[in-house]
Design a protein around this motif. Structure first.
Motif, PDB file in Angstrom:
ATOM      1  N   CYS A  44       0.851  -1.191   0.000  1.00  0.00           N
ATOM      2  CA  CYS A  44       0.000   0.000   0.000  1.00  0.00           C
ATOM      3  C   CYS A  44       0.886   1.240   0.000  1.00  0.00           C
ATOM      4  N   SER A  46       0.640   3.652   1.925  1.00  0.00           N
ATOM      5  CA  SER A  46       0.958   3.984   3.326  1.00  0.00           C
ATOM      6  C   SER A  46       2.189   3.230   3.814  1.00  0.00           C
ATOM      7  N   HIS A  70      -0.084  -4.998   5.243  1.00  0.00           N
ATOM      8  CA  HIS A  70      -1.410  -4.836   5.850  1.00  0.00           C
ATOM      9  C   HIS A  70      -2.547  -5.068   4.855  1.00  0.00           C
ATOM     10  N   GLU A  71      -2.232  -5.798   3.778  1.00  0.00           N
ATOM     11  CA  GLU A  71      -3.301  -6.150   2.837  1.00  0.00           C
ATOM     12  C   GLU A  71      -3.266  -7.666   2.594  1.00  0.00           C
ATOM     13  N   CYS A 158      -7.385  -3.068   1.907  1.00  0.00           N
ATOM     14  CA  CYS A 158      -7.145  -1.655   2.216  1.00  0.00           C
ATOM     15  C   CYS A 158      -7.564  -0.763   1.048  1.00  0.00           C
TER      16      CYS A 158
END
Ligand SMILES: [Zn+2]
Ligand SMILES: [Zn+2]
Length: 352
Positions: A44, A46, A70-71, A158
């Motif tokens: 991502c 981020s 985080h995905e 996300c």
């Protein structure tokens, strides 16, 4: 579980634009937890902004030296005691924040906005998806419909979730045209979903020639414009001088934030989802006198993630269309380098 291995290799981000591989024990699911074999784990913006280049995040964006990613999307191989819904074999997308579960935000499914110390995001404060296995809370798992690929699922965790949430909050519909500033993965997601929600005309802007070309090649956007000093005039020309009824800002560039407002029709709706940075503009001229409703929108809720995958299944569309690079975990360094260049579609680490 099909493996007899007890350890696995995970990826850490030291914060100097490199990746580090480290050995970890394969975790054992505790009460209400599941062990998920990773199949796809995308990168991502981020991750790049707040972790990969430097550890600049604080609070919910503070990176705690855990396995990144985080995905995450994969298949459950083991369910711990007390699990109520999921079992080994289930394909799941993981909503990437585990909240306290009992505060106002958590009860509404917005674990992203939980402010308790219990809150931990996968890949930020607890181990994420850049490893062969992920230990997840059962209540952060969403069943992936069979028609969707694991890469589809990872992209929903996300990016697509973020785009969906903002479009949903603006109640984007068939009466609207949509302006997208920033044609990175979230901008492409907004285009794909906006179309299904009925938007008639989609105009996208970006400074990157390769991202503009990708948006055109994928046929997700009706008009692709360079984000330069002529962009506003072009937007007005394409909309009969009115501007777009809705706009979504996905780049975080100050100039694009202003362009999004300028390109929004009077009484229209605009959402900011691009993270970081700052912006200053003449509030009366660009917001108040234009009667614009401006939304700040952060990720999505569990409920809307579940709704999103259901609709993708029904609409027969695939987020993985926006994924231009799939690399194995061993090539995580190359994957991050590509993602950090900001010239590609989505970059995803895949496990098979
Ligand atoms: Zn993200
Ligand atoms: Zn909470």
């Amino acid at each position: 579980m099909t493996t007899t291995a007890t350890t696995m290799t995970g990826v850490l981000l030291p914060g100097n634009s490199t990746v580090e591989f480290r050995e970890y024990p394969i975790p054992e699911p505790g009460y209400g937890q599941v062990l998920v074999e990773m199949k796809a784990s995308s990168i991502c913006g981020s991750d790049i902004r707040a972790i990969y280049r430097e550890h600049l995040g604080k609070g919910p964006e503070g990176y705690q030296g855990v396995i990144a990613g985080h995905e995450p999307c994969g298949q459950i191989v083991k369910a711990g005691p007390g699990c109520k819904q999921f079992k080994a074999g289930d394909r799941v997308v993981i909503y990437h924040i585990s909240g306290c579960g009992v505060c106002y935000e958590c009860k509404h499914g917005y674990m992203i906005s939980c402010r308790r110390n219990h809150r931990a995001a996968y890949g930020w404060q607890r181990d994420g998806g850049h490893a062969p296995y992920l230990l997840a809370e059962e209540n952060t798992c969403v069943l992936l419909p069979n028609s969707l690929s694991y890469v589809d699922g990872a992209l929903c965790a996300c990016g697509f979730g973020t785009a969906y949430e903002a479009l949903r909050r603006m109640e984007v519909n068939g009466q609207d045209r949509l302006l997208i500033t920033g044609l990175g993965p979230v901008g492409l997601a907004a285009a794909m979903l906006g179309r299904e929600l009925g938007v008639s005309t989609i105009i996208g802007t970006d400074i990157s020639k390769s991202r503009m070309a990708l948006a055109s090649d994928l046929a997700l956007v009706d008009h692709v414009l360079p984000a330069d000093e002529n962009a506003l005039e072009q937007i007005m020309k394409l909309t009969g001088g009115w501007g777009c009824e809705t706009s979504i800002e996905c780049s975080a560039a100050a100039s694009a934030r202003l362009l999004a407002l300028q390109g929004t029709r009077d009484w229209g709706r605009c959402a900011y989802v691009g993270e970081g940075g700052a912006v200053s503009f003449e509030v009366s001229k660009y917001l108040i006198h234009k009667q614009i409703t401006l939304y700040g929108s952060w990720v999505t809720s569990l409920k809307h993630l579940e709704e999103l995958v259901e609709r993708l299944d029904r609409w027969r569309i695939h987020p993985d269309k926006t994924c231009t690079h799939r690399l194995p975990l061993e090539q995580a360094a190359e994957a991050y380098r590509l993602a950090a260049e900001g010239q590609t579609g989505k970059v995803c680490i895949v496990f098979e």
